[in-house]
Design a protein around this motif. Structure first.
Motif, PDB file in Angstrom:
ATOM      1  N   CYS A 157       0.844  -1.198   0.000  1.00 14.08           N
ATOM      2  CA  CYS A 157       0.000   0.000   0.000  1.00 14.08           C
ATOM      3  C   CYS A 157       0.875   1.243   0.000  1.00 14.08           C
ATOM      4  CB  CYS A 157      -0.908   0.000   1.228  1.00 14.08           C
ATOM      5  SG  CYS A 157      -1.939   1.480   1.363  1.00 14.08           S
ATOM      6  N   ARG A 198      -7.482  -8.368   3.057  1.00  8.62           N
ATOM      7  CA  ARG A 198      -8.935  -8.521   2.872  1.00  8.62           C
ATOM      8  C   ARG A 198      -9.619  -9.215   4.044  1.00  8.62           C
ATOM      9  NH1 ARG A 198      -9.090  -4.498  -0.224  1.00  8.62           N
ATOM     10  NH2 ARG A 198      -8.355  -4.754  -2.366  1.00  8.62           N
ATOM     11  N   GLU A 230      -5.885   4.762  -4.786  1.00  9.02           N
ATOM     12  CA  GLU A 230      -6.827   4.305  -5.815  1.00  9.02           C
ATOM     13  C   GLU A 230      -7.252   2.856  -5.603  1.00  9.02           C
ATOM     14  OE1 GLU A 230      -7.068   3.922 -10.706  1.00  9.02           O
ATOM     15  OE2 GLU A 230      -5.402   4.960  -9.740  1.00  9.02           O
ATOM     16  N   GLN A 231      -6.349   2.011  -5.089  1.00  9.43           N
ATOM     17  CA  GLN A 231      -6.655   0.600  -4.883  1.00  9.43           C
ATOM     18  C   GLN A 231      -7.577   0.357  -3.696  1.00  9.43           C
ATOM     19  OE1 GLN A 231      -2.666  -0.729  -4.322  1.00  9.43           O
ATOM     20  NE2 GLN A 231      -2.596  -0.222  -2.155  1.00  9.43           N
ATOM     21  N   GLY A 232      -7.835   1.387  -2.876  1.00 12.05           N
ATOM     22  CA  GLY A 232      -8.629   1.218  -1.674  1.00 12.05           C
ATOM     23  C   GLY A 232      -7.797   0.630  -0.544  1.00 12.05           C
ATOM     24  N   CYS A 233      -8.472   0.248   0.531  1.00 12.78           N
ATOM     25  CA  CYS A 233      -7.783  -0.317   1.691  1.00 12.78           C
ATOM     26  C   CYS A 233      -7.566  -1.808   1.476  1.00 12.78           C
ATOM     27  CB  CYS A 233      -8.593  -0.083   2.956  1.00 12.78           C
ATOM     28  SG  CYS A 233      -7.830  -0.782   4.435  1.00 12.78           S
ATOM     29  N   LEU A 234      -6.317  -2.255   1.570  1.00 13.85           N
ATOM     30  CA  LEU A 234      -5.986  -3.640   1.255  1.00 13.85           C
ATOM     31  C   LEU A 234      -6.346  -4.626   2.356  1.00 13.85           C
ATOM     32  CD1 LEU A 234      -2.528  -3.302  -0.525  1.00 13.85           C
ATOM     33  CD2 LEU A 234      -4.792  -3.551  -1.539  1.00 13.85           C
ATOM     34  N   ALA A 289     -13.217  -6.971   0.416  1.00  9.23           N
ATOM     35  CA  ALA A 289     -13.376  -6.288  -0.869  1.00  9.23           C
ATOM     36  C   ALA A 289     -14.576  -5.346  -0.924  1.00  9.23           C
ATOM     37  CB  ALA A 289     -13.429  -7.322  -1.998  1.00  9.23           C
ATOM     38  N   ALA A 327     -13.582  -1.981   0.771  1.00 13.28           N
ATOM     39  CA  ALA A 327     -12.289  -1.376   0.466  1.00 13.28           C
ATOM     40  C   ALA A 327     -12.403   0.071   0.025  1.00 13.28           C
ATOM     41  CB  ALA A 327     -11.569  -2.192  -0.612  1.00 13.28           C
ATOM     42  N   ARG A 328     -13.548   0.457  -0.492  1.00 14.79           N
ATOM     43  CA  ARG A 328     -13.806   1.840  -0.889  1.00 14.79           C
ATOM     44  C   ARG A 328     -15.198   2.227  -0.419  1.00 14.79           C
ATOM     45  NH1 ARG A 328     -11.769  -0.903  -5.069  1.00 14.79           N
ATOM     46  NH2 ARG A 328      -9.742  -0.267  -5.960  1.00 14.79           N
TER      47      ARG A 328
END
Length: 393
Positions: free
Chosen positions: A77, A129, A162-166, A170, A173-174
């Motif tokens: 991240c 996740r 941009e990938q959101g929270c890892l 899922a 994540a955003r």
């Protein structure tokens, strides 16, 4: 005032990193002074940016790695070093558990005199996740559609990449465009779907654990790892070996997770919890137990465990489960527990230092640790969950 000559923002060059300490820091010495360093590993040579000062030590972040450890990996991240969510992303996952093992062992040895040679047990998923609950923030410095997470030890907000929270599941994540308005939003997983609410929203969701269905608030407390509830219930039951007809106290009982498991083992349970909202949910979730709302120490009564006339709390009990907040149960509650002479106590802890202090109190009351297990229920972070079983000497 600090005794160090450093100032916040100073850059210290060529710092050699020592062993890990409780709280996600590594201990280092520089110019004869102690500094607690984040995002480092033992044996590394790093440059450290000073982030805080205390009277006898300083705090800092490793910003340049001159001699990396073999256990270091690239953070997946881009905001890992500033966001307060994951402070172990730079560590190989198996070594994360070794570090947590070292911390648990050191805390219980130093504070409770307990020699522990166990391991931190992996629980799937053990890398990404895994969070089934998330809280996101925004402020006047972010756009209406831009959400983020708190910076470490700060109220500042780090915008989501941009990938959101890892580490979020899922669906969490955003934050979706139709999320509730306001400076904060809560996301909770119900089955495979995300439920989004503003903090304080009383909406309930359903979750499954320990062979039951549970009704919990979307913005309330529930274990965030998807396997945590089942893992901890198994550890508690296998340690206590409940017998039909026994009595039990479930202290800091929340919405009734451990009370439900004990009731299903034909045990008579009284649960105590400070949150009236959680108690209302517990009464719906576990009709076969009795639940009391209030400060645990006050509801339990005198430190000697004597039952006040008309008190709904039994003066003696066979079993006790404690699942206190991070600060621990404290000496008063532990004394009240020991005074009731239970044959076994299960202590569930998210902070090994608080656990160790309370185990020391139990030892003073004639109880010894017969089992201690640790679980990696917070991957990519320094946090670790423990379950200790204590019994009379």
């Amino acid at each position: 005032m600090s005794d160090t000559p450093w100032r916040v923002g100073d850059l210290l060059h060529g710092v050699e990193v020592g062993p890990i300490a409780h709280g996600g820091h590594w201990v280092a010495r520089h110019d004869g002074r102690v500094i607690f360093v984040r995002h480092a590993l033992e044996g590394e040579i790093v440059d450290v940016r000073v982030t805080g000062l205390a009277r006898r030590h300083a705090f800092g972040d490793a910003v340049t790695i001159t001699r990396p450890s073999a256990d270091r990996v690239p953070e997946p991240c881009p905001v890992a070093t500033v966001c307060g969510g994951c402070d172990f992303q730079h560590v190989r996952v198996p070594h994360q558990r070794e570090l947590k093992r070292q911390v648990v062992a050191e805390q219980v040895r130093r504070l409770a005199g307990v020699e522990w040679e166990g391991q931190v047990e992996a629980v799937h998923p053990d890398d990404a996740r895994w969070r089934t609950r998330m809280r996101y923030h925004r402020d006047e410095n972010t756009t209406p559609s831009e959400w983020g997470l708190r910076q470490s030890r700060s109220h500042d907000i780090v915008a989501l990449p941009e990938q959101g929270c890892l580490i979020a599941a899922a669906p969490l994540a955003r934050v979706p465009a139709n999320a509730p308005e306001g400076p904060a939003v809560m996301g909770a997983l119900e089955g495979a779907e995300a439920v989004w609410v503003a903090p304080g929203d009383p909406r309930l969701i359903e979750v499954s654990a320990a062979h039951r269905r549970w009704s919990v608030r979307a913005d309330g407390f529930w274990q965030v790892h998807p396997q945590a509830a089942d893992t901890l219930v198994e550890a508690v039951l296998s340690g206590l070996h409940p017998r039909p007809g026994e009595t039990a106290l479930d202290l800091y009982c929340g919405v009734g997770l451990f009370a439900g498991a004990l009731v299903d083992a034909d045990v008579s349970v009284t649960g105590i919890e400070g949150s009236t909202t959680a108690v209302a949910q517990a009464r719906r979730n576990v009709a076969g137990a009795r639940f009391l709302a209030g400060d645990v120490a006050r509801v339990l009564g005198p430190r000697d465990g004597r039952c006040r006339q008309g008190s709904p709390v039994p003066g003696r009990t066979d079993l006790v489960v404690l699942d206190p907040p991070r600060a621990g149960a404290g000496a008063a509650v532990m004394a009240q527990v020991m005074a009731r002479a239970p044959r076994a106590v299960a202590y569930v802890a998210c902070d090994p230092a608080a656990l160790a202090r309370d185990l020391a109190t139990a030892a003073q009351g004639g109880y010894r640790v017969v089992s201690l297990r640790a679980f990696d229920l917070f991957p990519q972070t320094h946090h670790v969950e423990c379950v200790a079983i204590v019994m009379p000497e």
